[in-house]
Design a protein around this motif. Structure first.
Motif, PDB file in Angstrom:
ATOM      1  N   GLU A 192       0.816  -1.208   0.000  1.00 35.00           N
ATOM      2  CA  GLU A 192       0.000   0.000   0.000  1.00 35.00           C
ATOM      3  C   GLU A 192       0.852   1.261   0.000  1.00 35.00           C
ATOM      4  O   GLU A 192       0.507   2.248  -0.668  1.00 35.00           O
ATOM      5  CB  GLU A 192      -0.930  -0.015   1.218  1.00 35.00           C
ATOM      6  N   ARG A 193       1.950   1.276   0.711  1.00 35.25           N
ATOM      7  CA  ARG A 193       2.832   2.442   0.719  1.00 35.25           C
ATOM      8  C   ARG A 193       3.471   2.659  -0.659  1.00 35.25           C
ATOM      9  O   ARG A 193       3.639   3.793  -1.102  1.00 35.25           O
ATOM     10  CB  ARG A 193       3.911   2.255   1.778  1.00 35.25           C
ATOM     11  N   LEU A 194       3.810   1.559  -1.338  1.00 37.03           N
ATOM     12  CA  LEU A 194       4.386   1.678  -2.677  1.00 37.03           C
ATOM     13  C   LEU A 194       3.379   2.245  -3.669  1.00 37.03           C
ATOM     14  O   LEU A 194       3.725   3.079  -4.531  1.00 37.03           O
ATOM     15  CB  LEU A 194       4.880   0.305  -3.140  1.00 37.03           C
ATOM     16  N   GLU A 195       2.099   1.828  -3.548  1.00 36.75           N
ATOM     17  CA  GLU A 195       1.083   2.369  -4.446  1.00 36.75           C
ATOM     18  C   GLU A 195       0.779   3.828  -4.131  1.00 36.75           C
ATOM     19  O   GLU A 195       0.476   4.614  -5.034  1.00 36.75           O
ATOM     20  CB  GLU A 195      -0.195   1.533  -4.334  1.00 36.75           C
ATOM     21  N   ARG A 196       0.876   4.227  -2.877  1.00 39.56           N
ATOM     22  CA  ARG A 196       0.546   5.597  -2.504  1.00 39.56           C
ATOM     23  C   ARG A 196       1.656   6.585  -2.882  1.00 39.56           C
ATOM     24  O   ARG A 196       1.389   7.692  -3.366  1.00 39.56           O
ATOM     25  CB  ARG A 196       0.284   5.656  -0.997  1.00 39.56           C
TER      26      ARG A 196
ATOM     27  N   TYR B 168       6.949   5.033  -5.277  1.00 42.57           N
ATOM     28  CA  TYR B 168       8.292   4.451  -5.211  1.00 42.57           C
ATOM     29  C   TYR B 168       8.454   3.794  -3.847  1.00 42.57           C
ATOM     30  O   TYR B 168       7.674   4.052  -2.915  1.00 42.57           O
ATOM     31  CB  TYR B 168       9.371   5.517  -5.427  1.00 42.57           C
ATOM     32  N   ASP B 169       9.447   2.951  -3.745  1.00 46.75           N
ATOM     33  CA  ASP B 169       9.705   2.242  -2.497  1.00 46.75           C
ATOM     34  C   ASP B 169      10.725   3.025  -1.680  1.00 46.75           C
ATOM     35  O   ASP B 169      11.902   3.100  -2.062  1.00 46.75           O
ATOM     36  CB  ASP B 169      10.232   0.836  -2.778  1.00 46.75           C
ATOM     37  N   PRO B 170      10.309   3.645  -0.553  1.00 45.86           N
ATOM     38  CA  PRO B 170      11.288   4.415   0.235  1.00 45.86           C
ATOM     39  C   PRO B 170      12.287   3.541   0.971  1.00 45.86           C
ATOM     40  O   PRO B 170      13.287   4.031   1.478  1.00 45.86           O
ATOM     41  CB  PRO B 170      10.408   5.199   1.215  1.00 45.86           C
ATOM     42  N   GLY B 171      12.033   2.227   1.042  1.00 45.09           N
ATOM     43  CA  GLY B 171      12.960   1.351   1.751  1.00 45.09           C
ATOM     44  C   GLY B 171      14.141   0.898   0.931  1.00 45.09           C
ATOM     45  O   GLY B 171      15.096   0.321   1.473  1.00 45.09           O
TER      46      GLY B 171
END
Length: 563
Positions: A488-492, A495-498
């Motif tokens: 869900e964070r990637l869709e929001r 990009y992937d912050p990790g």
């Protein structure tokens, strides 16, 4: 003559800076079998000690106190974390060895009533047991004839030293039942439906006809909680300082007695709630309903954790043993069943009673008491964690009135029965745990020790949000929820912050930030990361066994190319 010049001499290895004597690296204690043996010990006479070293401890006894699963290997992690895990394992192993050695110091052992030449123990009456035991144990059997204010509900304190009972017609009393010293006795001039000790014997919760009242050990009313009205049953969770109340309106309410606030008020949507008990293992509340189901509740959830269909009719009584693995239920269908709570929720055994059990209670050692009319039957099992056998009763006792409440006394082989004729304390050999922990539940503690224990218990209070079916799951990682949150964070964000950002070399002075040098430094970092990945892949691959060479073969320079 000139005087000799004064000179200060210093050793060569002396440094002006002081170093810390405390090592930052955790010290791993050596295991008992890895410690260096001091050699043969000799006495003052010069004779050699034939039993040198510590006494051996049986492995089975050590495994009983072990809390770490040795079959699981330690995860691959950093050196610092791994060393801490090894230190914790070594410390836990040393503690388990000490606990196994101190088991010899336990003075009491559990026992059971055994008949001679195949005699049925259910035919042995209480008078015969009182005549056979010592004077101190015989004094624990008594009857309180209180027909004027019955029927009675009763409750023992956690230490097993104090007894509180309340009659339907307003009679409330608390006493030290061992010495028969009365603490308080009042009449609230109102119907009393249930009574419970709080975290200590100094506070008493009474469910009266309208509201919930809190009294001290002198009978003085301290609080009147009007938000908890028309209460039918009470349960206290000692490690969470929560008082659970079930009401006629169908609400299950959790009251935090340490701060005086209501944590949760849950609507069970099942009508009147008059059957309630707690699971001592995970602090989950079990509610019995009129449709034959038993629901399991936690204050962190607005819906039941599980629902178990137990009987064809309404549920009359529910009880859970001290290990949290077995649950006993009885219903209007005259069935007495024992369920397995370890994830399956399936019935293990069942028995049909002529009248049906209206009240159930488990002891610390796994004995099950059932009150059917004016008769109390007790069933015994093979051990503490095994379910009781419902084939033949272990003890039977007839009372002078109908049973209204049952509870085994902690750390005493005593069963307290509240009935319409008063209070009866009957002897049940083998019911209680013979050895108590003096730092947790000490029956002989003083007032100062009780105050210090209260402070420690408040500091170690478990939050109400941690109540769940499996307490061991609190230390595990919810991988499914973690992956869902990451997706869900990637869709929001898009990009992937990790992810690790690409390496950007810092600019340097004196011409060292040219394009060629920057590319060279980037290539060097990329090569190091590639080497780490190759090294990890090689470590994960199984090592190939070398081919056995024939005896007497001479080494060759071409052996380096053999695969």
């Amino acid at each position: 003559m000139s005087r000799p010049r004064k000179t200060n001499f210093r050793p060569k290895n002396t440094h002006s800076t002081k170093k810390s004597r405390i090592s930052k690296k955790p010290q791993v204690p050596k295991k008992p079998w890895e410690r260096r043996s001091p050699g043969p010990q000799r006495s003052l006479s010069g004779a050699q000690d034939p039993f040198a070293g510590p006494a051996p401890v049986p492995v089975a006894v050590v495994q009983k106190f072990c809390r770490i699963d040795k079959s699981k290997k330690l995860p691959r992690s950093e050196t610092k974390i791994r060393s801490r895990l090894e230190a914790a394992e070594a410390q836990e192993e040393e503690i388990s060895v000490k606990a196994a050695r101190s088991e010899l110091l336990l003075a009491e052992e559990p026992g059971f009533l055994e008949g001679e030449n195949g005699e049925d123990t259910a035919k042995i009456c209480q008078a015969d047991i009182v005549e056979a035991v010592d004077i101190a144990s015989a004094a624990k059997h008594f009857d309180l004839n209180l027909r004027q204010f019955g029927p009675y509900r009763l409750n023992y304190s956690r230490t097993g030293r104090h007894l509180a009972f309340g009659g339907r017609r307003g009679h409330v009393a608390a006493l030290d039942w061992v010495t028969k010293k009365l603490m308080c006795e009042i009449n609230v001039m109102e119907a009393v439906r249930d009574i419970r000790f709080l975290h200590s014997e100094a506070l008493l919760a009474v469910a009266q006809n309208r509201w919930l009242h809190i009294y001290d050990n002198q009978g003085i009313e301290l609080h009147c909680i009007r938000r908890c009205d028309r209460i039918t049953r009470l349960e206290f969770l000692p490690f969470h300082f929560l008082l659970a109340t079930a009401s006629e309106t169908g609400f299950l309410t959790y009251l935090d007695v340490s701060v005086g606030k209501i944590v949760a008020a849950l609507n069970a949507r099942a009508g009147r709630l008059n059957i309630m008990t707690q699971n001592p293992y995970n602090a989950v509340i079990h509610l019995g309903h009129s449709n034959g189901t038993v629901s399991l509740w936690s204050p962190a959830m607005k819906e039941p954790l599980a629902k178990i269909l137990c009987h064809r009719g309404a549920v009359r009584a529910v009880a859970v043993d001290s290990t949290g693995t077995h649950m006993a239920t009885s219903g209007l269908d005259h069935q007495l069943k024992i369920f397995d709570l370890r994830g399956t929720f399936q019935p293990l055994s069942a028995r049909t009673l002529p009248q049906g059990a209206g009240h159930l209670a488990f002891s610390q050692r796994g004995l099950l008491a059932a009150g059917t009319g004016d008769v109390v039957n007790i069933w015994a099992g093979q051990g503490k964690a095994s379910p009781p056998s419902l084939e033949q009763p272990y003890l039977t006792h007839r009372l002078s009135g109908h049973v209204h409440g049952l509870q085994f006394c902690p750390f005493e082989d005593v069963l307290g029965v509240g009935h319409s004729g008063g209070i009866t304390s009957m002897l049940a050999p083998g019911a209680a745990e013979p050895n108590f922990d003096g730092l947790e539940s000490n029956p002989y503690r003083s007032r100062k020790q009780r105050q210090e224990w209260e402070v420690k218990a408040l500091l170690e209070k478990v939050p109400a949000e941690l109540i769940c079916l499996d307490p061991r799951a609190l230390a595990e990682v919810d991988v499914i929820s973690l992956e869902q949150e990451k997706k869900e964070r990637l869709e929001r964000l898009g990009y992937d912050p990790g992810t690790k950002p690409p390496f950007q070399p810092k600019p340097k002075q004196k011409g060292r930030s040219s394009t060629a040098s920057l590319v060279k430094r980037k290539r060097k970092v990329m090569d190091e990361e590639h080497r780490d990945k190759v090294r990890q892949s090689l470590e994960q691959q199984p090592q190939k066994q070398e081919k056995a060479k024939p005896m007497g073969a001479r080494p060759s320079a071409l052996d380096r190319f053999v695969r």
